[in-house]
Scaffold this motif. Structure first.
Motif, PDB file in Angstrom:
ATOM      1  N   VAL A  60       0.839  -1.204   0.000  1.00  0.00           N
ATOM      2  CA  VAL A  60       0.000   0.000   0.000  1.00  0.00           C
ATOM      3  C   VAL A  60       0.872   1.251   0.000  1.00  0.00           C
ATOM      4  N   TYR A  61       1.918   1.254   0.817  1.00  0.00           N
ATOM      5  CA  TYR A  61       2.812   2.416   0.874  1.00  0.00           C
ATOM      6  C   TYR A  61       3.463   2.670  -0.486  1.00  0.00           C
ATOM      7  N   THR A  62       3.909   1.597  -1.118  1.00  0.00           N
ATOM      8  CA  THR A  62       4.536   1.744  -2.436  1.00  0.00           C
ATOM      9  C   THR A  62       3.567   2.375  -3.434  1.00  0.00           C
ATOM     10  N   GLY A  63       2.350   1.863  -3.445  1.00  0.00           N
ATOM     11  CA  GLY A  63       1.350   2.418  -4.346  1.00  0.00           C
ATOM     12  C   GLY A  63       1.036   3.869  -4.038  1.00  0.00           C
ATOM     13  N   LEU A  64       0.940   4.196  -2.762  1.00  0.00           N
ATOM     14  CA  LEU A  64       0.644   5.567  -2.367  1.00  0.00           C
ATOM     15  C   LEU A  64       1.754   6.517  -2.802  1.00  0.00           C
ATOM     16  N   VAL A  65       3.000   6.155  -2.517  1.00  0.00           N
ATOM     17  CA  VAL A  65       4.128   7.026  -2.876  1.00  0.00           C
ATOM     18  C   VAL A  65       4.164   7.245  -4.382  1.00  0.00           C
ATOM     19  N   TRP A  66       3.999   6.165  -5.138  1.00  0.00           N
ATOM     20  CA  TRP A  66       4.128   6.297  -6.591  1.00  0.00           C
ATOM     21  C   TRP A  66       2.985   7.087  -7.194  1.00  0.00           C
ATOM     22  N   ARG A  67       1.789   6.841  -6.739  1.00  0.00           N
ATOM     23  CA  ARG A  67       0.637   7.525  -7.314  1.00  0.00           C
ATOM     24  C   ARG A  67       0.587   8.996  -6.889  1.00  0.00           C
ATOM     25  N   LEU A  68       1.024   9.282  -5.674  1.00  0.00           N
ATOM     26  CA  LEU A  68       1.029  10.666  -5.208  1.00  0.00           C
ATOM     27  C   LEU A  68       2.019  11.521  -5.986  1.00  0.00           C
ATOM     28  N   THR A  69       3.087  10.913  -6.480  1.00  0.00           N
ATOM     29  CA  THR A  69       4.143  11.666  -7.164  1.00  0.00           C
ATOM     30  C   THR A  69       4.058  11.545  -8.684  1.00  0.00           C
ATOM     31  N   ALA A  70       2.930  11.098  -9.188  1.00  0.00           N
ATOM     32  CA  ALA A  70       2.759  10.924 -10.634  1.00  0.00           C
ATOM     33  C   ALA A  70       3.006  12.234 -11.376  1.00  0.00           C
ATOM     34  N   GLY A  71       3.673  12.124 -12.525  1.00  0.00           N
ATOM     35  CA  GLY A  71       3.936  13.279 -13.372  1.00  0.00           C
ATOM     36  C   GLY A  71       5.208  14.024 -13.035  1.00  0.00           C
ATOM     37  N   LEU A  72       5.876  13.635 -11.964  1.00  0.00           N
ATOM     38  CA  LEU A  72       7.113  14.283 -11.551  1.00  0.00           C
ATOM     39  C   LEU A  72       8.281  13.317 -11.689  1.00  0.00           C
ATOM     40  N   ALA A  73       9.484  13.854 -11.712  1.00  0.00           N
ATOM     41  CA  ALA A  73      10.683  13.011 -11.717  1.00  0.00           C
ATOM     42  C   ALA A  73      10.999  12.662 -10.264  1.00  0.00           C
ATOM     43  N   ARG A  74      11.248  11.384 -10.018  1.00  0.00           N
ATOM     44  CA  ARG A  74      11.403  10.912  -8.639  1.00  0.00           C
ATOM     45  C   ARG A  74      12.862  10.561  -8.360  1.00  0.00           C
ATOM     46  N   TYR A  75      13.352  11.067  -7.231  1.00  0.00           N
ATOM     47  CA  TYR A  75      14.701  10.752  -6.757  1.00  0.00           C
ATOM     48  C   TYR A  75      14.590  10.385  -5.280  1.00  0.00           C
ATOM     49  N   ALA A  76      15.387   9.419  -4.846  1.00  0.00           N
ATOM     50  CA  ALA A  76      15.224   8.923  -3.483  1.00  0.00           C
ATOM     51  C   ALA A  76      16.563   8.727  -2.793  1.00  0.00           C
ATOM     52  N   ILE A  77      16.565   8.984  -1.500  1.00  0.00           N
ATOM     53  CA  ILE A  77      17.708   8.689  -0.643  1.00  0.00           C
ATOM     54  C   ILE A  77      17.322   7.554   0.300  1.00  0.00           C
ATOM     55  N   PRO A  78      17.967   6.387   0.187  1.00  0.00           N
ATOM     56  CA  PRO A  78      17.767   5.331   1.171  1.00  0.00           C
ATOM     57  C   PRO A  78      18.686   5.585   2.360  1.00  0.00           C
ATOM     58  N   ALA A  79      18.128   5.872   3.510  1.00  0.00           N
ATOM     59  CA  ALA A  79      18.942   6.261   4.655  1.00  0.00           C
ATOM     60  C   ALA A  79      19.947   5.170   5.010  1.00  0.00           C
ATOM     61  N   TYR A  80      21.192   5.547   5.064  1.00  0.00           N
ATOM     62  CA  TYR A  80      22.321   4.743   5.534  1.00  0.00           C
ATOM     63  C   TYR A  80      22.783   3.677   4.539  1.00  0.00           C
ATOM     64  N   TYR A  81      21.855   2.941   3.911  1.00  0.00           N
ATOM     65  CA  TYR A  81      22.236   1.798   3.080  1.00  0.00           C
ATOM     66  C   TYR A  81      22.476   2.209   1.624  1.00  0.00           C
ATOM     67  N   ARG A  82      23.323   3.195   1.436  1.00  0.00           N
ATOM     68  CA  ARG A  82      23.614   3.724   0.106  1.00  0.00           C
ATOM     69  C   ARG A  82      24.230   2.684  -0.815  1.00  0.00           C
ATOM     70  N   ASP A  83      25.270   2.005  -0.355  1.00  0.00           N
ATOM     71  CA  ASP A  83      25.968   1.056  -1.223  1.00  0.00           C
ATOM     72  C   ASP A  83      25.130  -0.184  -1.487  1.00  0.00           C
ATOM     73  N   GLU A  84      24.352  -0.619  -0.499  1.00  0.00           N
ATOM     74  CA  GLU A  84      23.442  -1.737  -0.712  1.00  0.00           C
ATOM     75  C   GLU A  84      22.381  -1.376  -1.748  1.00  0.00           C
ATOM     76  N   ALA A  85      21.920  -0.143  -1.699  1.00  0.00           N
ATOM     77  CA  ALA A  85      20.945   0.320  -2.692  1.00  0.00           C
ATOM     78  C   ALA A  85      21.560   0.371  -4.082  1.00  0.00           C
TER      79      ALA A  85
END
Length: 268
Positions: A60-85
């Motif tokens: 549900v969270y994934t769907g909410l985040v994606w649908r709320l940001t529709a039409g925009l370019a999305r960039y994300a920071i995964p806290a702490y686990y940068r290299d794993e990401a």
């Protein structure tokens, strides 16, 4: 209670909306197969980062985040686990000095620490010096599956966090975003996001006394969009919960999760 009720306020002159489910998750009836062994192949975790601890609410969270940001370019920071990401996504991020930090150790409130110095699991001197351990990684998200891959990278601790900046498309805006998140001076959220940008911080608690929280911020009033999405998810959750005990296998469950999220994992 509405399964996705947001609390709204003005903070630092911008609109902030917080979803704090506490001990009441958005989905309350769970697929029994989450507590069984899965055969090799696509699984609830590989496809939606769903397991028997972080359950259907993560979809549900994934769907909410994606649908709320529709039409925009999305960039994300995964806290702490940068290299794993970076390994999960198969690409390197833009390095920035600041990441957002929210503590969700109270079922009814969060501690919003704002931007804090970037961190990562990299050990200074052991890896490429361009990957300074005190820098965060900003990753572009092309599809919802990219967001799922970030969840795979961070769902390792008692609590994990991914911050999404949805901004106007284009290299010029990306360059400005990287600049706003870099440098010695601590940025403020109102100065980082602009106009129609949408900021979403997703915090997921895995251990006892850690909770889920979603923080949404924008200069514009997102309440109507959030209300519309909340109503749609309420309907989708009701449909899902009415059929959850009839799903015979993983394939059927994954189809039900697709309907629950309202997104295609591989669509832009």
């Amino acid at each position: 209670m509405h399964p996705l009720r947001f609390q709204s306020s003005k903070e630092q002159g911008i609109n902030v909306h917080r979803y704090l489910p506490g001990t009441q998750t958005a989905v309350t009836r769970h697929w029994p197969g989450l507590f069984q062994d899965w055969q090799p192949g696509p699984t609830p975790f590989t496809e939606y980062a769903v397991n028997n601890n972080n359950m259907e609410e993560v979809a549900v969270y994934t769907g909410l985040v994606w649908r709320l940001t529709a039409g925009l370019a999305r960039y994300a920071i995964p806290a702490y686990y940068r290299d794993e990401a970076a390994r999960a996504l198969g690409r390197e991020p833009a390095l920035v000095d600041w990441e957002y930090d929210i503590e969700a150790a109270d079922p009814h409130a969060v501690r919003d620490n704002g931007f804090v110095q970037g961190r990562s699991t990299a050990v200074p001197g052991w890896s490429d010096p361009r990957k300074d351990a005190q820098r965060a990684g900003l990753f572009g998200l092309s599809t919802p599956r990219d967001l799922i891959r970030l969840l795979h990278a961070v769902l390792l601790d008692a609590s994990c966090e991914i911050t999404v900046f949805a901004v106007a498309p284009g290299q010029a805006r990306l360059k400005d975003l990287v600049a706003a998140l870099s440098g010695a001076s601590r940025p403020s959220l109102p100065s980082v996001i602009r106009d129609e940008d949408v900021f979403v911080d997703l915090t997921i608690g895995s251990d006892i006394d850690y909770y889920d929280a979603i923080t949404v911020a924008s200069h514009t009033d997102l309440q109507p969009r959030l209300d519309a999405l909340a109503n749609d998810f309420a309907r989708r959750i009701e449909v899902y919960e009415n059929r959850v005990n009839t799903l015979p296998d993983v394939e059927a469950f994954l189809g039900a999760l697709r309907d629950l999220t309202g997104i295609d994992l591989d669509a832009t």
